[in-house]
Design an enzyme around this catalytic site. Structure first.
Site, PDB file in Angstrom:
ATOM      1  N   TRP A 235       0.863  -1.191   0.000  1.00 16.57           N
ATOM      2  CA  TRP A 235       0.000   0.000   0.000  1.00 16.57           C
ATOM      3  C   TRP A 235       0.894   1.233   0.000  1.00 16.57           C
ATOM      4  CZ3 TRP A 235      -5.199   1.863   1.122  1.00 16.57           C
ATOM      5  CH2 TRP A 235      -6.199   0.914   0.866  1.00 16.57           C
TER       6      TRP A 235
ATOM      7  N   PHE B 154      -1.120  -4.240   7.497  1.00 16.38           N
ATOM      8  CA  PHE B 154      -1.726  -5.215   8.417  1.00 16.38           C
ATOM      9  C   PHE B 154      -1.026  -6.569   8.320  1.00 16.38           C
ATOM     10  CE2 PHE B 154      -4.951  -8.317   9.731  1.00 16.38           C
ATOM     11  CZ  PHE B 154      -5.340  -7.775  10.950  1.00 16.38           C
TER      12      PHE B 154
ATOM     13  N   CYS C  71       3.195   2.178   5.261  1.00 12.52           N
ATOM     14  CA  CYS C  71       2.721   3.564   5.339  1.00 12.52           C
ATOM     15  C   CYS C  71       1.205   3.525   5.450  1.00 12.52           C
ATOM     16  CB  CYS C  71       3.168   4.344   4.112  1.00 12.52           C
ATOM     17  SG  CYS C  71       2.441   5.991   4.044  1.00 12.52           S
ATOM     18  N   VAL C  72       0.707   3.975   6.586  1.00 14.78           N
ATOM     19  CA  VAL C  72      -0.739   4.034   6.787  1.00 14.78           C
ATOM     20  C   VAL C  72      -1.130   5.505   6.848  1.00 14.78           C
ATOM     21  CG1 VAL C  72      -2.688   3.136   8.091  1.00 14.78           C
ATOM     22  CG2 VAL C  72      -0.475   1.965   8.221  1.00 14.78           C
TER      23      VAL C  72
ATOM     24  N   GLU D 267     -10.990   8.523   5.930  1.00 15.38           N
ATOM     25  CA  GLU D 267     -12.223   9.027   6.541  1.00 15.38           C
ATOM     26  C   GLU D 267     -12.864   8.022   7.487  1.00 15.38           C
ATOM     27  OE1 GLU D 267     -14.664  10.313   3.327  1.00 15.38           O
ATOM     28  OE2 GLU D 267     -13.373  12.028   2.885  1.00 15.38           O
TER      29      GLU D 267
ATOM     30  N   HIS E  25     -10.363   2.729   9.881  1.00 13.84           N
ATOM     31  CA  HIS E  25      -9.370   1.713   9.523  1.00 13.84           C
ATOM     32  C   HIS E  25      -7.974   2.081  10.006  1.00 13.84           C
ATOM     33  CE1 HIS E  25     -11.985  -0.709   6.999  1.00 13.84           C
ATOM     34  NE2 HIS E  25     -10.999  -1.555   6.952  1.00 13.84           N
TER      35      HIS E  25
ATOM     36  N   PHE F  89       9.899  -1.426  13.768  1.00 15.56           N
ATOM     37  CA  PHE F  89       8.636  -0.803  13.352  1.00 15.56           C
ATOM     38  C   PHE F  89       8.951   0.383  12.436  1.00 15.56           C
ATOM     39  CE2 PHE F  89       5.081   2.196  14.310  1.00 15.56           C
ATOM     40  CZ  PHE F  89       4.009   1.395  13.948  1.00 15.56           C
TER      41      PHE F  89
ATOM     42  N   ARG G 152       8.764  12.214   5.224  1.00  8.96           N
ATOM     43  CA  ARG G 152       9.470  11.260   6.086  1.00  8.96           C
ATOM     44  C   ARG G 152      10.033  10.053   5.329  1.00  8.96           C
ATOM     45  NH1 ARG G 152       5.965  14.265   8.383  1.00  8.96           N
ATOM     46  NH2 ARG G 152       6.170  14.903  10.576  1.00  8.96           N
TER      47      ARG G 152
HETATM   48  N1  RBF Z   1      -2.628  -0.696   4.234  1.00  6.77           N
HETATM   49  C1  RBF Z   1      -1.588   0.156   4.366  1.00  6.77           C
HETATM   50  O1  RBF Z   1      -0.452  -0.291   4.428  1.00  6.77           O
HETATM   51  N2  RBF Z   1      -1.801   1.503   4.436  1.00  6.77           N
HETATM   52  C2  RBF Z   1      -3.043   2.073   4.407  1.00  6.77           C
HETATM   53  O2  RBF Z   1      -3.156   3.304   4.461  1.00  6.77           O
HETATM   54  C3  RBF Z   1      -4.152   1.185   4.302  1.00  6.77           C
HETATM   55  N3  RBF Z   1      -5.423   1.695   4.297  1.00  6.77           N
HETATM   56  C4  RBF Z   1      -6.457   0.843   4.221  1.00  6.77           C
HETATM   57  C5  RBF Z   1      -7.766   1.345   4.259  1.00  6.77           C
HETATM   58  C6  RBF Z   1      -8.844   0.465   4.161  1.00  6.77           C
HETATM   59  C7  RBF Z   1     -10.220   1.033   4.198  1.00  6.77           C
HETATM   60  C8  RBF Z   1      -8.606  -0.929   4.035  1.00  6.77           C
HETATM   61  C9  RBF Z   1      -9.777  -1.907   3.930  1.00  6.77           C
HETATM   62  C10 RBF Z   1      -7.332  -1.430   4.017  1.00  6.77           C
HETATM   63  C11 RBF Z   1      -6.239  -0.567   4.096  1.00  6.77           C
HETATM   64  N4  RBF Z   1      -4.947  -1.061   4.061  1.00  6.77           N
HETATM   65  C12 RBF Z   1      -3.902  -0.206   4.200  1.00  6.77           C
HETATM   66  C13 RBF Z   1      -4.664  -2.493   3.783  1.00  6.77           C
HETATM   67  C14 RBF Z   1      -4.473  -3.331   5.058  1.00  6.77           C
HETATM   68  O3  RBF Z   1      -3.186  -3.097   5.612  1.00  6.77           O
HETATM   69  C15 RBF Z   1      -4.592  -4.847   4.697  1.00  6.77           C
HETATM   70  O4  RBF Z   1      -3.694  -5.138   3.635  1.00  6.77           O
HETATM   71  C16 RBF Z   1      -5.990  -5.241   4.269  1.00  6.77           C
HETATM   72  O5  RBF Z   1      -6.950  -4.810   5.224  1.00  6.77           O
HETATM   73  C17 RBF Z   1      -6.094  -6.783   4.094  1.00  6.77           C
HETATM   74  O6  RBF Z   1      -5.823  -7.462   5.323  1.00  6.77           O
END
Ligand code: RBF
Length: 164
Positions: free
Chosen positions: A31, A66, A89-90, A94, A97, A122, A136
């Protein structure tokens, strides 16, 4: 801000042990790939700049942040690395999650580190927006991938030295 007070991207190499004896795993979340790709580039280069052997660095990709926890668990079970660097990177959206993912990864990686008595770094950016992530991952606040690599070397050295 903590980042401004302590920017490990500007670390002095003299204070860092050599990474030469150690094997590293780097797990990269797909992601926000432009950000995690930049974190990876920084981490890999910093490991090599500090003596790590490129052939002793194994790279793995997972769909999202995740999945970093289960991937680290699977990797450490193989007993083939001295430290694992998890990069992700998360970015705040809105929905809730963001909180669920960030909490799960932070807790998950801590638990995996303790389960295997091995360093798990981490290296996950948790930001309000894309610009903060850019800043960053090679921008004005350095590269947190570099910092993750330095932490991995220091902790691999700590772990291996104390377990001798
Ligand atoms: N994974 C990331 O690494 N960064 C994110 O910003 C991110 N945003 C997500 C937002 C939503 C609504 C969902 C459903 C998943 C997101 N994920 C993100 C993916 C998450 O880490 C994981 O790969 C999935 O939920 C499948 O287990």
């Amino acid at each position: 801000m903590a980042t401004r007070l302590k920017n490990l991207s500007d670390h002095s190499n003299t204070k860092v042990p050599s990474g030469a004896p150690y094997r590293f795993g780097i797990i990269v979340a797909e992601w926000n790939p432009e950000i995690t790709g930049a974190l990876y580039k920084g981490a890999f280069q910093t490991l090599v700049d500090n003596g790590a052997v490129a052939n002793n660095i194994s790279t793995y990709y997972v769909p999202g942040s995740f999945e970093l926890t289960s991937a680290a668990d699977i990797l450490l079970r193989q007993n083939t690395v001295d430290a694992v660097i998890c990069l992700g990177c998360v970015i705040q959206g809105e929905t809730r999650h963001f909180d669920f993912i960030c909490n799960a990864v932070a807790n998950g990686l801590s638990n995996v580190a303790i389960k295997y008595s091995k360093p798990v770094v981490f290296g996950v950016l948790t930001t309000n927006n894309q610009q903060q992530a850019i800043d960053r991952s090679g921008g004005k606040h350095g590269n947190k991938g570099d910092e993750a690599a330095i932490t991995a070397i220091k902790m691999a050295d700590f772990s291996v030295t104390l377990n001798k």
